[in-house]
Design an enzyme around this catalytic site. Structure first.
Site, PDB file in Angstrom:
ATOM      1  N   HIS A 114       6.010 -12.381   5.736  1.00  0.00           N
ATOM      2  CA  HIS A 114       5.874 -11.863   4.378  1.00  0.00           C
ATOM      3  C   HIS A 114       7.235 -11.611   3.761  1.00  0.00           C
ATOM      4  CE1 HIS A 114       5.712  -8.483   7.242  1.00  0.00           C
ATOM      5  NE2 HIS A 114       6.392  -7.780   6.342  1.00  0.00           N
ATOM      6  N   ASN A 145      11.489  -9.125   6.719  1.00  0.00           N
ATOM      7  CA  ASN A 145      11.729  -8.619   8.065  1.00  0.00           C
ATOM      8  C   ASN A 145      11.122  -9.592   9.071  1.00  0.00           C
ATOM      9  OD1 ASN A 145      13.028  -6.189   7.288  1.00  0.00           O
ATOM     10  ND2 ASN A 145      11.052  -5.272   6.798  1.00  0.00           N
ATOM     11  N   ILE A 197       0.825  -1.211   0.000  1.00  0.00           N
ATOM     12  CA  ILE A 197       0.000   0.000   0.000  1.00  0.00           C
ATOM     13  C   ILE A 197       0.861   1.264   0.000  1.00  0.00           C
ATOM     14  CG2 ILE A 197      -0.264   0.345   2.509  1.00  0.00           C
ATOM     15  CD1 ILE A 197      -3.325   0.591   1.959  1.00  0.00           C
TER      16      ILE A 197
HETATM   17  P1  5GP Z   1       7.193  -4.893   7.404  1.00  0.00           P
HETATM   18  O1  5GP Z   1       7.721  -3.599   7.936  1.00  0.00           O
HETATM   19  O2  5GP Z   1       6.330  -5.615   8.403  1.00  0.00           O
HETATM   20  O3  5GP Z   1       8.265  -5.755   6.809  1.00  0.00           O
HETATM   21  O4  5GP Z   1       6.289  -4.506   6.163  1.00  0.00           O
HETATM   22  C1  5GP Z   1       4.901  -4.379   6.220  1.00  0.00           C
HETATM   23  C2  5GP Z   1       4.453  -3.767   4.902  1.00  0.00           C
HETATM   24  O5  5GP Z   1       3.039  -3.869   4.850  1.00  0.00           O
HETATM   25  C3  5GP Z   1       4.798  -2.279   4.747  1.00  0.00           C
HETATM   26  O6  5GP Z   1       5.611  -2.096   3.592  1.00  0.00           O
HETATM   27  C4  5GP Z   1       3.430  -1.603   4.596  1.00  0.00           C
HETATM   28  O7  5GP Z   1       3.419  -0.547   3.660  1.00  0.00           O
HETATM   29  C5  5GP Z   1       2.539  -2.757   4.158  1.00  0.00           C
HETATM   30  N1  5GP Z   1       1.160  -2.622   4.548  1.00  0.00           N
HETATM   31  C6  5GP Z   1       0.685  -2.269   5.787  1.00  0.00           C
HETATM   32  N2  5GP Z   1      -0.657  -2.268   5.791  1.00  0.00           N
HETATM   33  C7  5GP Z   1      -1.037  -2.627   4.532  1.00  0.00           C
HETATM   34  C8  5GP Z   1      -2.319  -2.811   3.915  1.00  0.00           C
HETATM   35  O8  5GP Z   1      -3.373  -2.627   4.513  1.00  0.00           O
HETATM   36  N3  5GP Z   1      -2.323  -3.196   2.616  1.00  0.00           N
HETATM   37  C9  5GP Z   1      -1.174  -3.397   1.914  1.00  0.00           C
HETATM   38  N4  5GP Z   1      -1.288  -3.775   0.641  1.00  0.00           N
HETATM   39  N5  5GP Z   1       0.042  -3.240   2.465  1.00  0.00           N
HETATM   40  C10 5GP Z   1       0.108  -2.856   3.762  1.00  0.00           C
END
Ligand code: 5GP
Length: 125
Positions: free
Chosen positions: A110, A97, A36
């Site tokens: 993820h 991560n 997003i």
């Molecule tokens: P992390 O920091 O956990 O490795 O990455 C989480 C990712 O999830 C971030 O890049 C953030 O932009 C994405 N993200 C968070 N909420 C949403 C959402 O509701 N939809 C989508 N498509 N991505 C999200």
């Protein structure tokens, strides 16, 4: 090792269809959708459908079918997105991560696929 999965996290809600997503691939065990808040021209998130918190949780407790499906989906997507170096693409960065020091924000395992321009050094220190 115990892993506590919080099923209120945003990706669990996406998997339950409670909030929309921009899906780019779906298989029996894996879902991929656009981030997003993209940090590169290509920024796709690939998640297992199972309830795994981190990469080590997934590796320890997912079935071989889930792991193979996830791994091959990441590779297939890189190919389809035109960024797989083995297929003539310019390359990509894969990031999973995992845990507090990694700054993992969403506690559902993820893989980020980042690509589409030169990404520079891995960490800005
Ligand atoms: P992390 O920091 O956990 O490795 O990455 C989480 C990712 O999830 C971030 O890049 C953030 O932009 C994405 N993200 C968070 N909420 C949403 C959402 O509701 N939809 C989508 N498509 N991505 C999200």
């Amino acid at each position: 090792m115990a892993y506590d999965y919080d099923d209120t996290n945003i990706f669990a809600r996406i998997l339950r269809g409670e909030i929309p997503n921009d899906t780019v691939a779906e298989t029996e065990h894996t879902l991929a959708f656009r981030d997003i808040r993209p940090q590169a021209p290509v920024h796709v998130l690939v998640i297992p459908k199972g309830a795994y918190v981190t990469y080590d949780h997934f590796a320890a407790e997912a079935s071989e079918a889930e792991i193979i499906d996830f791994t091959r989906t990441v590779a297939r997507l890189c190919n389809e997105l035109g960024v797989a170096p083995g297929e003539g693409g310019a390359g990509c960065r894969l990031i999973a991560n995992s845990g507090p020091h990694s700054h993992q924000e969403v506690p559902h395992m993820h893989m980020h696929i980042l690509a589409g321009k030169p990404l520079g050094p891995m960490l800005a220190v």
